[in-house]
Design a protein around this motif. Structure first.
Motif, PDB file in Angstrom:
ATOM      1  N   LYS A 191       0.815  -1.221   0.000  1.00 28.46           N
ATOM      2  CA  LYS A 191       0.000   0.000   0.000  1.00 28.46           C
ATOM      3  C   LYS A 191       0.845   1.265   0.000  1.00 28.46           C
ATOM      4  O   LYS A 191       0.613   2.180  -0.797  1.00 28.46           O
ATOM      5  N   SER A 192       1.821   1.336   0.888  1.00 26.49           N
ATOM      6  CA  SER A 192       2.661   2.528   0.934  1.00 26.49           C
ATOM      7  C   SER A 192       3.457   2.679  -0.358  1.00 26.49           C
ATOM      8  O   SER A 192       3.654   3.792  -0.859  1.00 26.49           O
ATOM      9  N   SER A 193       3.899   1.551  -0.927  1.00 27.93           N
ATOM     10  CA  SER A 193       4.642   1.604  -2.183  1.00 27.93           C
ATOM     11  C   SER A 193       3.755   2.092  -3.328  1.00 27.93           C
ATOM     12  O   SER A 193       4.181   2.905  -4.151  1.00 27.93           O
ATOM     13  N   ALA A 194       2.517   1.590  -3.359  1.00 30.51           N
ATOM     14  CA  ALA A 194       1.578   2.003  -4.403  1.00 30.51           C
ATOM     15  C   ALA A 194       1.293   3.500  -4.323  1.00 30.51           C
ATOM     16  O   ALA A 194       1.210   4.188  -5.341  1.00 30.51           O
ATOM     17  N   ILE A 195       1.156   4.015  -3.110  1.00 30.22           N
ATOM     18  CA  ILE A 195       0.904   5.448  -2.914  1.00 30.22           C
ATOM     19  C   ILE A 195       2.108   6.268  -3.384  1.00 30.22           C
ATOM     20  O   ILE A 195       1.959   7.293  -4.068  1.00 30.22           O
ATOM     21  N   ASN A 196       3.314   5.818  -3.054  1.00 32.47           N
ATOM     22  CA  ASN A 196       4.532   6.527  -3.468  1.00 32.47           C
ATOM     23  C   ASN A 196       4.679   6.558  -4.989  1.00 32.47           C
ATOM     24  O   ASN A 196       4.990   7.602  -5.578  1.00 32.47           O
ATOM     25  N   ILE A 197       4.459   5.400  -5.622  1.00 31.88           N
ATOM     26  CA  ILE A 197       4.564   5.314  -7.085  1.00 31.88           C
ATOM     27  C   ILE A 197       3.479   6.153  -7.744  1.00 31.88           C
ATOM     28  O   ILE A 197       3.709   6.846  -8.746  1.00 31.88           O
ATOM     29  N   ASN A 198       2.275   6.082  -7.182  1.00 33.15           N
ATOM     30  CA  ASN A 198       1.152   6.863  -7.699  1.00 33.15           C
ATOM     31  C   ASN A 198       1.483   8.360  -7.693  1.00 33.15           C
ATOM     32  O   ASN A 198       1.289   9.068  -8.684  1.00 33.15           O
ATOM     33  N   ASP A 199       2.015   8.850  -6.587  1.00 32.91           N
ATOM     34  CA  ASP A 199       2.383  10.264  -6.470  1.00 32.91           C
ATOM     35  C   ASP A 199       3.464  10.636  -7.482  1.00 32.91           C
ATOM     36  O   ASP A 199       3.407  11.694  -8.115  1.00 32.91           O
ATOM     37  N   PHE A 210      -4.412  15.281  -8.318  1.00 38.21           N
ATOM     38  CA  PHE A 210      -5.234  14.090  -8.140  1.00 38.21           C
ATOM     39  C   PHE A 210      -4.640  13.103  -7.133  1.00 38.21           C
ATOM     40  O   PHE A 210      -5.286  12.122  -6.775  1.00 38.21           O
ATOM     41  N   SER A 211      -3.404  13.329  -6.705  1.00 35.43           N
ATOM     42  CA  SER A 211      -2.716  12.345  -5.871  1.00 35.43           C
ATOM     43  C   SER A 211      -3.396  12.129  -4.525  1.00 35.43           C
ATOM     44  O   SER A 211      -3.408  11.000  -4.008  1.00 35.43           O
ATOM     45  N   ILE A 212      -3.956  13.168  -3.943  1.00 35.77           N
ATOM     46  CA  ILE A 212      -4.649  13.015  -2.652  1.00 35.77           C
ATOM     47  C   ILE A 212      -5.854  12.088  -2.814  1.00 35.77           C
ATOM     48  O   ILE A 212      -6.096  11.191  -1.992  1.00 35.77           O
ATOM     49  N   PHE A 213      -6.599  12.294  -3.895  1.00 32.85           N
ATOM     50  CA  PHE A 213      -7.793  11.477  -4.159  1.00 32.85           C
ATOM     51  C   PHE A 213      -7.419  10.020  -4.423  1.00 32.85           C
ATOM     52  O   PHE A 213      -8.001   9.095  -3.857  1.00 32.85           O
ATOM     53  N   THR A 214      -6.420   9.807  -5.309  1.00 35.60           N
ATOM     54  CA  THR A 214      -6.028   8.441  -5.653  1.00 35.60           C
ATOM     55  C   THR A 214      -5.368   7.727  -4.467  1.00 35.60           C
ATOM     56  O   THR A 214      -5.507   6.514  -4.310  1.00 35.60           O
TER      57      THR A 214
END
Length: 296
Positions: A191-199, A210-214
């Motif tokens: 989860k933390s990795s997905a959030i970092n990559i997403n950002d 959009f990063s806060i929403f995603t």
């Protein structure tokens, strides 16, 4: 053209990210759909990026192919150790990388006389199959077994994982009696990795708003894959070196700090300089760690 392909690729990932929470969390076909989406989002085989082989490495390695226990055909570069007393490194690359991405590791090993196997996971550069967490764990074991065929005992082996590859370095240490583990720019868990990559990717395509929403969407997801380094590192008994740069824009250095807290016997090295990629900022620490290990 490459920029257009890159934007299309990112937008496809964003679409699947939005779609994922609406797929029922049930066994059977829904589970397969969810897992296929996860694997697409997590693993990004590097096939569009052309990286040339450094001429100084030509004829220094043996390109090898071998079969896993579930019949996947893998590809790797193998550099023989200078002698029977030198350790051998199994290097496990990160997302969107291949054996070609870590030629600096090969140069380092050649300079020091270490053996090296640069593994290409299933679904990646010249290897068959589709990537998955379970599949890559099998790949690592197949690579270790192949090294045993070359006369390399696991106790002479150092597992060096980079980024996503740190997950499988720890799996290899849990499944085998190795000399030590190097975790370069590690992730904590999925989860933390997905959030970092997403950002990171949303910043690349100028959609940071959009990063806060995603990120909230990702936090609410119940992934099938775990990629849980926090859990794995707590069970590993051999020496571990954690390497991170404060300026890492993909995986923050708090990842290594969190892993070190779980396994206080690990060595933590946070560099003020460096990036997510390359080894120039950490190569001295790597050499010191490798030389400190016992290989018997």
């Amino acid at each position: 053209m490459q920029k257009v392909i890159f934007y299309f690729f990112i937008l496809k990932k964003v679409f699947l990210l939005f779609l994922y929470p609406f797929i029922p969390q049930k066994d059977g076909v829904f589970n397969k759909i969810r897992l296929n989406i996860e694997n697409y989002l997590i693993f990004q085989p590097s096939k569009l990026r052309a990286v040339k082989i450094d001429r100084t490495l030509l004829k220094k390695f043996e390109p090898i192919r071998f079969i896993t226990s579930d019949r996947r055909r893998l590809f790797a570069w193998y550099f023989k150790p200078q002698n029977d007393e030198k350790p051998v490194i199994l290097h496990l690359h990160g997302q969107a990388e291949s054996v070609l991405s870590h030629q600096d590791v090969a140069k380092f090993c050649l300079e020091k006389g270490y053996g090296l196997l640069l593994l290409s996971y299933r679904g990646h550069y010249k290897s068959s199959g589709k990537a998955s967490e379970a599949g890559l764990r099998i790949d690592v074991q197949a690579a270790i077994d192949k090294l045993k065929e070359f006369g390399i005992d696991s106790k002479r082996l150092v597992l060096w994982g980079h980024s996503l590859g740190t997950v499988f370095a720890l799996y290899g240490a849990l499944d085998n009696d190795v000399a030590g583990v190097i975790l370069q720019s590690p992730i904590k868990e999925i989860k933390s990795s997905a959030i970092n990559i997403n950002d990171f990717f949303l910043r690349r395509i100028h959609l940071k708003m959009f990063s806060i929403f995603t990120s909230k969407i990702i936090e609410g997801m119940n992934f099938i894959s775990k990629l849980n380094n926090i859990e794995s590192i707590s069970k590993v008994k051999v020496p571990i070196l954690l390497l991170h740069s404060k300026s890492d824009v993909i995986a923050p250095c708090v990842n290594s700090e969190a892993l070190h807290k779980v396994n206080p016997n690990s060595i933590l090295n946070i560099s003020k300089t460096g990036s997510h990629w390359g080894i120039s900022w950490c190569v001295d620490s790597v050499f010191e760690f490798i030389e400190s290990l016992k290989y018997n």
